[in-house]
Design an enzyme around this catalytic site. Structure first.
Site, PDB file in Angstrom:
ATOM      1  N   ASP A  66     -23.119  -5.165 -14.933  1.00  0.00           N
ATOM      2  CA  ASP A  66     -21.835  -4.844 -15.057  1.00  0.00           C
ATOM      3  C   ASP A  66     -21.349  -3.532 -15.747  1.00  0.00           C
ATOM      4  O   ASP A  66     -22.404  -3.059 -16.622  1.00  0.00           O
ATOM      5  CB  ASP A  66     -21.050  -6.046 -15.724  1.00  0.00           C
ATOM      6  CG  ASP A  66     -21.840  -6.663 -16.769  1.00  0.00           C
ATOM      7  OD1 ASP A  66     -22.525  -5.981 -17.464  1.00  0.00           O
ATOM      8  OD2 ASP A  66     -21.421  -7.764 -17.228  1.00  0.00           O
ATOM      9  N   ASP A 135     -17.925 -18.483 -23.083  1.00  0.00           N
ATOM     10  CA  ASP A 135     -17.040 -19.126 -22.195  1.00  0.00           C
ATOM     11  C   ASP A 135     -17.637 -19.473 -21.046  1.00  0.00           C
ATOM     12  O   ASP A 135     -17.054 -19.704 -19.850  1.00  0.00           O
ATOM     13  CB  ASP A 135     -15.975 -18.194 -21.869  1.00  0.00           C
ATOM     14  CG  ASP A 135     -16.037 -16.830 -21.449  1.00  0.00           C
ATOM     15  OD1 ASP A 135     -17.093 -16.695 -21.074  1.00  0.00           O
ATOM     16  OD2 ASP A 135     -15.148 -15.944 -21.048  1.00  0.00           O
ATOM     17  N   HIS A 137     -19.659 -17.215 -18.998  1.00  0.00           N
ATOM     18  CA  HIS A 137     -19.630 -16.137 -18.182  1.00  0.00           C
ATOM     19  C   HIS A 137     -21.112 -15.602 -17.913  1.00  0.00           C
ATOM     20  O   HIS A 137     -21.771 -15.779 -19.016  1.00  0.00           O
ATOM     21  CB  HIS A 137     -18.435 -15.097 -18.211  1.00  0.00           C
ATOM     22  CG  HIS A 137     -19.043 -14.081 -19.239  1.00  0.00           C
ATOM     23  ND1 HIS A 137     -17.906 -13.742 -20.142  1.00  0.00           N
ATOM     24  CD2 HIS A 137     -19.918 -13.884 -19.772  1.00  0.00           C
ATOM     25  CE1 HIS A 137     -18.756 -12.876 -21.056  1.00  0.00           C
ATOM     26  NE2 HIS A 137     -19.885 -13.065 -20.919  1.00  0.00           N
ATOM     27  N   GLU A 142     -16.023 -14.271 -15.086  1.00  0.00           N
ATOM     28  CA  GLU A 142     -15.173 -15.225 -16.321  1.00  0.00           C
ATOM     29  C   GLU A 142     -14.795 -16.510 -15.575  1.00  0.00           C
ATOM     30  O   GLU A 142     -14.889 -16.462 -14.361  1.00  0.00           O
ATOM     31  CB  GLU A 142     -14.062 -14.434 -16.585  1.00  0.00           C
ATOM     32  CG  GLU A 142     -14.144 -13.274 -17.259  1.00  0.00           C
ATOM     33  CD  GLU A 142     -14.657 -13.281 -18.781  1.00  0.00           C
ATOM     34  OE1 GLU A 142     -15.199 -14.242 -19.260  1.00  0.00           O
ATOM     35  OE2 GLU A 142     -14.344 -12.324 -19.538  1.00  0.00           O
TER      36      GLU A 142
END
Ligand code: PGA
Length: 259
Positions: A66, A135, A137, A142
């Site tokens: 990413d 979280d 991811h 996400e």
């Protein structure tokens, strides 16, 4: 299910994964590595420095997971810069063979498609290194990300921007958007190796490995992969229900079998 390996610390995890990568490169000089950023993969890159010294790595190829959108590639915290600093330079890789998604706004409309095409043209990723966010991811997928998603632009959650603020002067400097390999893209890699360290990751790891398949926890997508390895320290393993079984399995693993 994923194979879970519980190790003593991050250094031991780095050594284990580095061994696998060296064996891969020995088998295939132009191996395609899937590279992750963040703090988690650093012990792997550290261990690779000495392991790869003296080996011919000129053909090795790599694709980062990413990149932030709208950040100049020369910014020290762009993932292009991080990959250059932590991976390309210390390991002596050929920068032309190491790809990072293009977060430039001018070309962002087709940057995802271009990136997936480049991965396909390289014959796919052999071994994908992954971290996991608090979280849940993976990459920057996400919660809510489709398991079939391709490389595309996403909006970072407040949690992720807070987690990553440590790399910037303030949270206001953390970009709002990113371009990330999709979960569908990641699942096409031939071997997934997810690493996680520390108590703060325990819940995300337990959800990814043992929880239901759910877009709420994108890391759970690894359960769909036929060859996924999860390497964790005791703290990150602390919420796994089957931790004893994973220890037993790894302790009794045939020596001919890698991770
Ligand atoms: P970290 O990030 O390695 O810096 O904890 C992991 C991730 O966000 O995927």
């Amino acid at each position: 299910m994923a194979e879970v390996v519980i190790v003593e610390n991050a250094e031991a995890a780095g050594a284990l994964v580095a061994t696998e990568i060296v064996e891969l490169i020995d088998r295939r000089q132009d191996a395609v590595l899937g590279l992750a950023t963040g703090s988690t993969p650093l012990p792997v890159y550290q261990a690779l420095r000495s392991r790869l010294a003296g080996r011919d790595v000129s053909q090795v190829r790599g694709f980062a997971l990413d990149e932030y959108v709208g950040i100049d590639p020369s910014h020290p915290e762009s993932y292009r810069s991080v990959i250059t600093r932590e991976v390309v330079e210390p390991l002596g890789l050929d920068p032309k063979r190491i790809h990072v998604p293009n977060g430039a706004e001018a070309t962002i409309q087709h940057a995802g498609e271009d990136y997936d095409a480049a991965i396909a043209a390289a014959g796919g990723v052999d071994l994908q290194i992954l971290g996991i966010g608090t979280d849940g991811h993976i990459g920057f997928n996400e919660p809510g990300s489709s398991f079939a998603s391709r490389t595309r632009v996403k909006t970072l959650t407040e949690q992720t921007r807070e987690d990553n603020a440590r790399f910037f002067d303030s949270i206001d400097d953390v970009p709002m958007h990113c371009i990330t390999q999709g979960l569908g893209t990641i699942l096409e890699a031939r071997h997934l190796v997810l690493l996680a360290f520390g108590e703060g990751k325990a819940e995300a790891v337990a959800g990814a490995v043992e929880g239901p398949l759910t877009a709420l926890l994108p890391g759970s997508a690894i359960q769909l992969h036929p060859h996924a390895t999860v390497v964790v320290d005791e703290a990150a393993a602390s919420k796994l229900q089957l931790a004893d079984y994973y220890r037993y399995t790894f302790a009794n693993k045939p020596s001919w079998q890698g991770i």
